[in-house]
Design a protein around this motif. Structure first.
Motif, PDB file in Angstrom:
ATOM      1  N   PRO A   1       7.508 -12.931  20.387  1.00  0.00           N
ATOM      2  CA  PRO A   1       6.492 -11.955  20.770  1.00  0.00           C
ATOM      3  C   PRO A   1       5.767 -11.406  19.544  1.00  0.00           C
ATOM      4  CG  PRO A   1       8.565 -11.511  21.895  1.00  0.00           C
ATOM      5  CD  PRO A   1       8.851 -12.549  20.857  1.00  0.00           C
ATOM      6  N   VAL A   2       4.475 -11.206  19.698  1.00  0.00           N
ATOM      7  CA  VAL A   2       3.666 -10.678  18.598  1.00  0.00           C
ATOM      8  C   VAL A   2       3.843  -9.161  18.518  1.00  0.00           C
ATOM      9  CG1 VAL A   2       1.306 -10.328  17.761  1.00  0.00           C
ATOM     10  CG2 VAL A   2       1.988 -12.526  18.741  1.00  0.00           C
ATOM     11  N   ALA A   3       3.950  -8.653  17.310  1.00  0.00           N
ATOM     12  CA  ALA A   3       4.029  -7.211  17.099  1.00  0.00           C
ATOM     13  C   ALA A   3       3.345  -6.869  15.788  1.00  0.00           C
ATOM     14  CB  ALA A   3       5.476  -6.731  17.084  1.00  0.00           C
ATOM     15  N   ASN A   4       2.610  -5.785  15.781  1.00  0.00           N
ATOM     16  CA  ASN A   4       2.012  -5.227  14.565  1.00  0.00           C
ATOM     17  C   ASN A   4       2.464  -3.790  14.420  1.00  0.00           C
ATOM     18  OD1 ASN A   4      -1.362  -6.692  14.939  1.00  0.00           O
ATOM     19  ND2 ASN A   4       0.586  -7.648  14.446  1.00  0.00           N
ATOM     20  N   THR A   5       2.631  -3.360  13.198  1.00  0.00           N
ATOM     21  CA  THR A   5       2.870  -1.949  12.950  1.00  0.00           C
ATOM     22  C   THR A   5       2.345  -1.613  11.568  1.00  0.00           C
ATOM     23  OG1 THR A   5       4.506  -0.169  13.122  1.00  0.00           O
ATOM     24  CG2 THR A   5       5.158  -2.117  11.872  1.00  0.00           C
ATOM     25  N   VAL A   6       2.096  -0.336  11.351  1.00  0.00           N
ATOM     26  CA  VAL A   6       1.701   0.126  10.018  1.00  0.00           C
ATOM     27  C   VAL A   6       2.590   1.298   9.630  1.00  0.00           C
ATOM     28  CG1 VAL A   6      -0.692  -0.622  10.297  1.00  0.00           C
ATOM     29  CG2 VAL A   6      -0.065   1.723  10.877  1.00  0.00           C
ATOM     30  N   PHE A   7       2.671   1.509   8.324  1.00  0.00           N
ATOM     31  CA  PHE A   7       3.471   2.605   7.791  1.00  0.00           C
ATOM     32  C   PHE A   7       2.627   3.296   6.729  1.00  0.00           C
ATOM     33  CE2 PHE A   7       6.721   4.157   4.696  1.00  0.00           C
ATOM     34  CZ  PHE A   7       7.425   5.012   5.543  1.00  0.00           C
ATOM     35  N   ASP A   8       2.203   4.528   7.022  1.00  0.00           N
ATOM     36  CA  ASP A   8       1.398   5.301   6.080  1.00  0.00           C
ATOM     37  C   ASP A   8       2.305   6.213   5.262  1.00  0.00           C
ATOM     38  OD1 ASP A   8      -0.764   4.071   7.218  1.00  0.00           O
ATOM     39  OD2 ASP A   8      -1.478   5.825   8.313  1.00  0.00           O
ATOM     40  N   PHE A   9       2.086   6.210   3.960  1.00  0.00           N
ATOM     41  CA  PHE A   9       2.958   6.991   3.077  1.00  0.00           C
ATOM     42  C   PHE A   9       2.210   7.306   1.786  1.00  0.00           C
ATOM     43  CE2 PHE A   9       3.309   2.644   1.839  1.00  0.00           C
ATOM     44  CZ  PHE A   9       3.652   2.593   0.505  1.00  0.00           C
ATOM     45  N   ARG A  10       2.733   8.262   1.041  1.00  0.00           N
ATOM     46  CA  ARG A  10       2.180   8.602  -0.268  1.00  0.00           C
ATOM     47  C   ARG A  10       3.258   8.312  -1.308  1.00  0.00           C
ATOM     48  NH1 ARG A  10      -0.331  13.957   0.333  1.00  0.00           N
ATOM     49  NH2 ARG A  10       1.784  14.792   0.173  1.00  0.00           N
ATOM     50  N   PRO A  11       3.084   7.267  -2.121  1.00  0.00           N
ATOM     51  CA  PRO A  11       4.140   6.861  -3.051  1.00  0.00           C
ATOM     52  C   PRO A  11       4.563   7.949  -4.031  1.00  0.00           C
ATOM     53  CG  PRO A  11       2.488   5.141  -2.873  1.00  0.00           C
ATOM     54  CD  PRO A  11       1.928   6.334  -2.166  1.00  0.00           C
ATOM     55  N   ALA A  12       3.639   8.815  -4.400  1.00  0.00           N
ATOM     56  CA  ALA A  12       3.958   9.816  -5.431  1.00  0.00           C
ATOM     57  C   ALA A  12       5.114  10.710  -5.031  1.00  0.00           C
ATOM     58  CB  ALA A  12       2.718  10.652  -5.736  1.00  0.00           C
ATOM     59  N   ASP A  13       5.171  11.077  -3.731  1.00  0.00           N
ATOM     60  CA  ASP A  13       6.235  11.983  -3.299  1.00  0.00           C
ATOM     61  C   ASP A  13       6.972  11.490  -2.049  1.00  0.00           C
ATOM     62  OD1 ASP A  13       4.310  12.355  -1.384  1.00  0.00           O
ATOM     63  OD2 ASP A  13       3.862  14.434  -1.915  1.00  0.00           O
ATOM     64  N   GLY A  14       6.614  10.302  -1.566  1.00  0.00           N
ATOM     65  CA  GLY A  14       7.293   9.754  -0.406  1.00  0.00           C
ATOM     66  C   GLY A  14       6.880  10.376   0.919  1.00  0.00           C
ATOM     67  N   GLU A  15       5.870  11.230   0.904  1.00  0.00           N
ATOM     68  CA  GLU A  15       5.457  11.931   2.129  1.00  0.00           C
ATOM     69  C   GLU A  15       4.867  10.938   3.140  1.00  0.00           C
ATOM     70  OE1 GLU A  15       5.531  14.225   4.735  1.00  0.00           O
ATOM     71  OE2 GLU A  15       5.707  15.507   2.924  1.00  0.00           O
ATOM     72  N   THR A  16       5.236  11.131   4.406  1.00  0.00           N
ATOM     73  CA  THR A  16       4.706  10.283   5.477  1.00  0.00           C
ATOM     74  C   THR A  16       4.013  11.087   6.576  1.00  0.00           C
ATOM     75  OG1 THR A  16       6.818  10.352   6.671  1.00  0.00           O
ATOM     76  CG2 THR A  16       6.490   8.537   5.112  1.00  0.00           C
ATOM     77  N   MET A  17       4.072  12.398   6.490  1.00  0.00           N
ATOM     78  CA  MET A  17       3.505  13.243   7.541  1.00  0.00           C
ATOM     79  C   MET A  17       2.267  13.979   7.036  1.00  0.00           C
ATOM     80  SD  MET A  17       5.612  12.592   9.976  1.00  0.00           S
ATOM     81  CE  MET A  17       5.210  13.854  11.185  1.00  0.00           C
ATOM     82  N   GLY A  18       1.327  14.201   7.961  1.00  0.00           N
ATOM     83  CA  GLY A  18       0.151  15.006   7.640  1.00  0.00           C
ATOM     84  C   GLY A  18      -0.805  14.373   6.659  1.00  0.00           C
ATOM     85  N   LEU A  19      -0.772  13.054   6.553  1.00  0.00           N
ATOM     86  CA  LEU A  19      -1.637  12.367   5.595  1.00  0.00           C
ATOM     87  C   LEU A  19      -2.997  12.062   6.202  1.00  0.00           C
ATOM     88  CD1 LEU A  19       0.914   9.731   4.210  1.00  0.00           C
ATOM     89  CD2 LEU A  19       0.353  11.972   3.238  1.00  0.00           C
ATOM     90  N   ASP A  20      -4.013  12.012   5.363  1.00  0.00           N
ATOM     91  CA  ASP A  20      -5.322  11.526   5.782  1.00  0.00           C
ATOM     92  C   ASP A  20      -5.222  10.012   5.908  1.00  0.00           C
ATOM     93  OD1 ASP A  20      -7.933  10.864   6.227  1.00  0.00           O
ATOM     94  OD2 ASP A  20      -8.655  11.401   4.232  1.00  0.00           O
ATOM     95  N   SER A  21      -5.363   9.507   7.132  1.00  0.00           N
ATOM     96  CA  SER A  21      -5.181   8.077   7.354  1.00  0.00           C
ATOM     97  C   SER A  21      -6.410   7.404   7.958  1.00  0.00           C
ATOM     98  CB  SER A  21      -3.971   7.836   8.276  1.00  0.00           C
ATOM     99  OG  SER A  21      -2.777   8.226   7.641  1.00  0.00           O
ATOM    100  N   ARG A  22      -7.545   8.096   7.906  1.00  0.00           N
ATOM    101  CA  ARG A  22      -8.814   7.536   8.393  1.00  0.00           C
ATOM    102  C   ARG A  22      -8.662   6.921   9.787  1.00  0.00           C
ATOM    103  NH1 ARG A  22     -13.929   6.367   7.306  1.00  0.00           N
ATOM    104  NH2 ARG A  22     -14.778   4.392   8.059  1.00  0.00           N
ATOM    105  N   GLU A  23      -8.300   7.749  10.755  1.00  0.00           N
ATOM    106  CA  GLU A  23      -8.163   7.285  12.135  1.00  0.00           C
ATOM    107  C   GLU A  23      -9.493   7.497  12.847  1.00  0.00           C
ATOM    108  OE1 GLU A  23      -5.718   5.630  12.755  1.00  0.00           O
ATOM    109  OE2 GLU A  23      -4.132   6.303  11.430  1.00  0.00           O
ATOM    110  N   VAL A  24     -10.299   6.444  12.946  1.00  0.00           N
ATOM    111  CA  VAL A  24     -11.625   6.562  13.555  1.00  0.00           C
ATOM    112  C   VAL A  24     -11.720   5.871  14.910  1.00  0.00           C
ATOM    113  CG1 VAL A  24     -12.752   6.772  11.314  1.00  0.00           C
ATOM    114  CG2 VAL A  24     -12.493   4.521  12.358  1.00  0.00           C
ATOM    115  N   VAL A  25     -10.792   4.967  15.187  1.00  0.00           N
ATOM    116  CA  VAL A  25     -10.781   4.277  16.478  1.00  0.00           C
ATOM    117  C   VAL A  25      -9.343   3.847  16.748  1.00  0.00           C
ATOM    118  CG1 VAL A  25     -11.258   2.003  15.468  1.00  0.00           C
ATOM    119  CG2 VAL A  25     -11.866   2.444  17.852  1.00  0.00           C
TER     120      VAL A  25
END
Length: 725
Positions: free
Chosen positions: A183-207
């Protein structure tokens, strides 16, 4: 399915200790027995793992970047069982460049390659394209967890494009699982390497992909392995270009241009819009037709959706790249001479000087306003009552026209300028709701009774109006009838006091008893909202019939064909036919199923106009009947009372008894499956007929048996063969 693995990590440790004992140092003599040791650790419990999953769910747990990124992730199936047989996986990695100097924020891939033109298109220059990582290593821990180490050191990239590692920015890891029939699956993981933060990031969600799939069913591109727009943008960056065409594959530019397709100014002027893909395959989008107004930006970019907070960017941050993708006849660098009245523009710094509320060009929202559709929202038809509906009587319809945006204030259709000479307001009557046929109406076997409400209506004291049909219901009419209000008010958008702009107000349908004790509504086979997933609001016949399938089926009934619009000599018709059934169940399947059909579906319409739907490209999954249908209405057998569809009206147009018909189930299936072989299958295996009368069906001389194989639970159940989930 699942299977059990007995050897986990603890098992491997135990095995190693056993080897050390077996091959340790010895002088050959047996020593004295030592004291009993502590009880060893219990054997690890068996691990239940997934086999033949129907879905995979990958989850990234961490990304560590010191040089080559190291990714820890898990994969489970639809039941949460670990998946240990991962054969194919791709990773991308990009950073989000922040907005500045009027530019929108943009993803920039760390991993890129060069592409050279191969002479198949007009491109002549070597270009840069983002791509996925290669040369990495995947470690399978045999418990559903994995470790992937990139083959690329993203902290030191100098070629083919120097990309500086900026750990303080938002980064996106993209993951694609596909191949080997998994089965096909895609996922993404948004993070900030400097501090490891994954929450509340600007992730350019336009669609979001759900907006795309509301029309496309399920986007699956690049061999079917990429199904998530969040993954798409990690490669479709502003700097990525197709060498063979010379066109950018930046997502915002490419998607806008694809969807405008044949309406792109460059295409209208004789050019083409094409992208060359895998193995230099040409994908020409010059004939794409968006099934709604291109200005409806909110269809994809929904600023009211919390999941896409950056969707409002199209309104607040116009750019040369985004705007020029649709307006590709404008050369901003040439200013007025290039078609840009705002002067020379070489960057995006000053776009909002003019393109804003109160600015020289007005707001972007105002520039993209669909004035007719927006103004139509100020009107609503209401059917209040239908009286005098016995056979042979002249029905009277009481109705009102109100403004739902002003507390349902009533319009006076006799004096309001919206209902002047260029307006239209009609009342239609059809019967009976088992399946419309309208025989004996005096206006043709397939025509509704229709009368002009603007001229026949009489005002009532409460702001409503009453209009009486100018034609009586036939004495033979039975069952339940339907009543519809359809038409179009007019507007004056240019202020010249001429109300000529048509407003597509949603049509209204109600039901009334003729001989039934109470009204029985017609079956609901499809959902208006499902149509509008692609069409926004269907508006046809000059803007008079809008957004209501229950109106469409009143005229597009089983007896109706386009014979009155066609050339008298069939040889003069584009398809050589005397007539074409425009029964809704055949018409809509024929239009949307063009890619499946062997013969073009051609209909003659108003003013003898020719409509060839043979080039229609359905954007969704054509086999998924639930794209349009509700309550599994596509299943066999069909609802009781569904009539056969007329193929030949015979010598008497107003008398359906001499019609040559196709039996009901075959009428539906053959509208997509129109080959000679398919028709032979229907007639030889299912009792279907393409040369029968309604009387023969009613007296059981013709009996369809399609449901025995294609019905629920049959060996070729429609739901199974169409692969409907």
């Amino acid at each position: 399915m699942k299977r059990t693995l007995l050897l986990g990590r603890m098992g491997r440790i135990a095995a190693l200790l056993t080897l050390l004992v077996l091959f340790g140092c010895s002088d050959g003599k047996t020593g004295p027995a030592g004291p009993a040791g502590p009880e060893g650790p219990a054997a690890p419990p068996p691990i239940e793992v997934s086999e033949n999953p129907t879905a995979l769910v990958p989850t990234v747990t961490s990304v560590t970047i010191n040089s080559a990124p190291v990714v820890e992730f898990n994969v489970v199936d639809q039941d949460g069982l670990p998946y240990v047989d991962l054969p194919s996986i791709r990773f991308t990695l990009a950073k989000l460049l922040p907005s500045k100097n009027g530019d929108s924020s943009a993803w920039q891939s760390y991993i890129n390659r060069t592409e050279a033109p191969n002479g198949v298109g007009p491109g002549t220059q070597e270009t840069i394209q983002a791509t996925s990582d290669s040369g990495g290593t995947l470690e399978n821990h045999q418990d559903g967890s994995y470790t992937y180490t990139f083959g690329t050191d993203i902290t030191a990239i100098t070629s083919p494009l120097a990309v500086v590692y900026e750990p303080e920015l938002t980064h996106r890891l993209g993951m694609q699982l596909s191949g080997n029939d998994q089965p096909v699956a895609n996922t993404v993981f948004d993070f900030r390497p400097a501090d490891g933060e994954t929450m509340g990031l600007d992730s350019r969600e336009v669609v979001k992909i759900e907006n795309c799939n509301s029309c496309h069913g399920k986007l699956a591109l690049h061999g079917g392995g990429r199904i998530e727009t969040k993954l798409c943008v990690t490669c479709h960056n502003p700097g990525s270009t197709d060498a063979n065409s010379g066109n950018t594959v930046d997502f915002k530019v490419m998607i806008h241009k694809i969807h405008r397709g044949e309406a792109l100014p460059s295409v209208v002027q004789g050019g083409e819009y094409a992208i060359y893909g895998f193995r230099d395959t040409k994908h020409d989008y010059s004939d794409v037709v968006l099934p709604q107004d291109i200005r409806n930006c909110s269809k994809c970019h929904d600023a009211n959706d919390a999941a896409t907070p950056e969707a409002i960017g199209w309104q607040e941050r116009p750019t040369i790249q985004a705007c020029g993708s649709c307006h590709d006849d404008v050369d901003f660098a040439k200013g007025v001479d290039g078609g840009h009245p705002g002067g020379v523009m070489t960057d995006n710094a000053d776009c909002t000087v003019c393109h804003k509320e109160g600015g020289f060009a007005g707001s972007v929202v105002a520039s993209h306003a669909t004035l007719n559709a927006d103004a139509a929202k100020d009107f609503k038809w209401n059917i209040l009552n239908v009286s005098n509906t016995a056979p042979g009587n002249f029905p009277t319809v009481t109705f009102s026209v109100v403004n739902p945006n002003q507390d349902n204030a009533s319009y006076d259709i006799k004096t309001h300028p919206a209902f002047s000479a260029n307006a239209r307001l009609s009342i239609d009557l059809a019967w009976d709701t088992k399946d419309y046929h309208n025989t004996g109406s005096g206006s043709g076997a397939a025509n509704v009774i229709s009368f002009n409400a603007l001229t026949t209506a009489v005002a009532n004291a409460d702001g409503s109006f009453s209009a009486t049909s100018t034609v009586a219901l036939p004495a033979t009419a039975v069952g339940t009838g339907a009543v519809a209000i359809e038409g179009r008010p007019a507007a004056d958008f240019d202020g010249d006091n001429v109300y000529s702009d048509r407003l597509p107000v949603k049509s209204e349908v109600g039901f009334f008893p003729i001989t039934d004790s109470a009204a029985i509504p017609r079956r609901q086979s499809v959902d208006n909202a499902k149509c509008n997933n692609c069409h926004q609001q269907l508006s046809l016949h000059g803007g008079s019939r809008n957004g209501e399938v229950q109106l469409c089926v009143m005229c597009h009934n089983p007896n109706n064909t386009d014979i009155s619009r066609r050339p008298a000599d069939p040889a003069m018709a584009l398809d050589g036919l005397k007539e074409r059934s425009i029964d809704f169940k055949r018409l809509i399947h024929g239009i949307h199923g063009a890619a499946k059909r062997e013969n073009d579906f051609i209909v003659y319409g108003f003013g003898n106009s020719v409509h060839n739907f043979g080039e229609v490209s359905f954007p969704g999954i054509i086999s998924n009947c639930e794209t349009c249908h509700v309550d599994e209405a596509y299943k066999l057998p069909l609802a009781p009372g569904v009539l056969a569809s007329t193929l030949d009206t015979g010598p008497l147009l107003a008398d359906p008894s001499d019609d040559v018909n196709v039996s009901p189930s075959a009428a539906v299936c053959s509208s997509c499956h129109d080959s000679i072989l398919a028709k032979a299958h229907m007639t030889q295996n299912g009792g279907a007929s393409f040369d029968t009368s309604q009387a023969d069906i009613d007296n059981f001389s013709v009996i369809e048996t399609c449901q025995y194989c294609h019905g629920a639970g049959g060996i070729a159940d429609v739901k199974t063969v169409h692969k409907i989930q």
